[in-house]
Scaffold this active site. Structure first.
Site, PDB file in Angstrom:
ATOM      1  N   LYS A 105      -8.604  -2.429  -7.002  1.00 52.41           N
ATOM      2  CA  LYS A 105      -9.082  -1.058  -7.155  1.00 52.41           C
ATOM      3  C   LYS A 105      -7.898  -0.099  -7.286  1.00 52.41           C
ATOM      4  O   LYS A 105      -7.921   0.824  -8.090  1.00 52.41           O
ATOM      5  CB  LYS A 105      -9.909  -0.729  -5.919  1.00 52.41           C
ATOM      6  CG  LYS A 105     -10.409   0.678  -5.879  1.00 52.41           C
ATOM      7  CD  LYS A 105     -11.916   0.721  -5.934  1.00 52.41           C
ATOM      8  CE  LYS A 105     -12.420   2.116  -5.719  1.00 52.41           C
ATOM      9  NZ  LYS A 105     -12.784   2.857  -6.871  1.00 52.41           N
ATOM     10  N   LYS A 114      -2.782  -8.471 -10.726  1.00 52.62           N
ATOM     11  CA  LYS A 114      -3.907  -8.808  -9.853  1.00 52.62           C
ATOM     12  C   LYS A 114      -5.002  -7.734  -9.951  1.00 52.62           C
ATOM     13  O   LYS A 114      -4.706  -6.537  -9.937  1.00 52.62           O
ATOM     14  CB  LYS A 114      -3.379  -8.864  -8.415  1.00 52.62           C
ATOM     15  CG  LYS A 114      -4.424  -9.174  -7.386  1.00 52.62           C
ATOM     16  CD  LYS A 114      -3.886  -8.902  -5.984  1.00 52.62           C
ATOM     17  CE  LYS A 114      -4.942  -8.141  -5.225  1.00 52.62           C
ATOM     18  NZ  LYS A 114      -4.682  -7.874  -3.847  1.00 52.62           N
ATOM     19  N   LYS A 129       0.837  -1.200   0.000  1.00 49.54           N
ATOM     20  CA  LYS A 129       0.000   0.000   0.000  1.00 49.54           C
ATOM     21  C   LYS A 129       0.871   1.250   0.000  1.00 49.54           C
ATOM     22  O   LYS A 129       0.569   2.221  -0.683  1.00 49.54           O
ATOM     23  CB  LYS A 129      -0.931  -0.010   1.220  1.00 49.54           C
ATOM     24  CG  LYS A 129      -2.094  -0.973   1.036  1.00 49.54           C
ATOM     25  CD  LYS A 129      -2.909  -1.099   2.314  1.00 49.54           C
ATOM     26  CE  LYS A 129      -4.056  -2.080   2.124  1.00 49.54           C
ATOM     27  NZ  LYS A 129      -4.656  -2.473   3.403  1.00 49.54           N
TER      28      LYS A 129
END
Ligand code: TRP
Length: 321
Positions: free
Chosen positions: A192, A189, A110
């Site tokens: 979003k 993958k 992230k």
């Protein structure tokens, strides 16, 4: 057997969410006591728009109910309606080694994608451990990307049990290997944050355009494609279409003679018809939001009954009671 899983309200749900987590979770409703929630506390680590969170939460509730979550079988609620998890999360942080969190891929991932490294983001797996442990969960159906978090949960439970005596049940991750990673429009993958998703309930025109726009190589239709199983549209078709249809297109691509345009067209058509019944249910639910809110309220109250008891057990074990 208690089955528990959560999903973040981070935007319109996509095929990665559906095949990775939602469908397995919906199937598992038949096998035990299913506890599923919308992880709105977790969404606070990466979404800072209150209105958006409120809308997304409702969207996830509608998507999940439309896809077959049955409130008569499963307990379904919004995480923040059972705030006991945040208290347990504190108890758990005190036995969580820093190193355990430092090695979490999801955190590193992230940050690499530009999400601000806040304390909440770092402690995310501890709240997730609290979610799981506070319901005495046995099985946690998740996508492969969440497997490490369930392992961290087990480690935290072991630490707590070692310090304060047997308090928590150790949960097992349940991952359906064949669909654990759903590829996105660019082959990475589906996620979003990579902007490569196909929404479950996407607009017809926009989704057709997305699918027809999937990049293929420059081989002619006639050329045999010995690597047909690696083709992105084939992989997605195998997920959304009946097995024999996916296999048939793969064979035709391998043999030569099937153009990429026709393959992508088939992918869109199967995507569209596969989700048609759920699409109709969703439209109906959207006209009956009182019902949706009532499902979530009743779910929260059932979930809270369990959470209160397990939290009391943990507090007594730790000498807080
Ligand atoms: N971290 C999960 C995800 O992003 C969502 C989640 C939060 C969860 N708490 C959970 C999943 C507990 C399973 C169990 O997908």
């Amino acid at each position: 057997m208690r089955i528990l899983s959560g999903i973040q309200p981070s935007g319109a749900l996509h095929l990665g969410n559906y095949f990775g987590m939602m469908r397995p979770a919906i199937e598992l409703q038949e096998e035990g006591e299913a506890f599923y929630f919308i992880a709105d506390y977790h969404s606070m680590t990466s979404l800072f728009d209150a209105g958006q969170r409120r809308r997304n939460t409702l969207d996830v509730a509608l998507d999940f109910l439309a896809c077959g979550l049955d409130p008569k079988r499963a307990v379904f609620w919004k995480q923040s309606d059972v705030p006991e998890v945040t208290e347990l999360s504190w108890l758990l942080t005190t036995v969580t080694p820093m190193g355990l969190l430092e090695k979490c891929h999801s955190y590193k991932d992230k940050i690499a994608h530009g999400i601000a490294p806040s304390h909440g983001l770092f402690a995310y797996p501890v709240l997730m451990a609290a979610d799981i442990l506070i319901f005495d969960s046995n099985v946690v159906p998740v996508g492969r990307d969440q497997k490490q978090h369930v392992e961290v949960t087990r480690d935290i439970a072991i630490k707590f049990n070692e310090a304060y005596g047997l308090t928590f049940i150790l949960p097992e991750p349940r991952i359906r290997e064949e669909v654990a990673v759903v590829p996105g429009l660019d082959g990475q993958k589906m996620s979003k944050s990579y902007g490569n998703t196909i929404e479950i309930f996407g607009d017809e025109k926009a989704t057709r355009k997305k699918i027809m726009g999937i990049l293929m190589d420059s081989r002619t239709p006639q050329e045999p494609k010995p690597d047909a199983e690696k083709n992105l549209a084939v992989q997605l078709l195998k997920l959304v279409a009946p097995a024999e249809v996916g296999k048939d297109f793969e064979d035709r691509l391998r043999a030569g003679g099937l153009g990429y345009g026709d393959l992508k067209k088939a992918l869109f058509e199967h995507y569209w018809t596969t989700f048609a019944p759920a699409r109709a249910r969703r439209a109906e639910l959207a006209t009956n939001l009182d019902y949706v809110h009532q499902v979530l309220r009743e779910g929260a109250s059932r979930a809270q009954t369990v959470a209160v008891k397990v939290l009391e057990r943990a507090k007594a074990a730790a000498g807080l009671k």
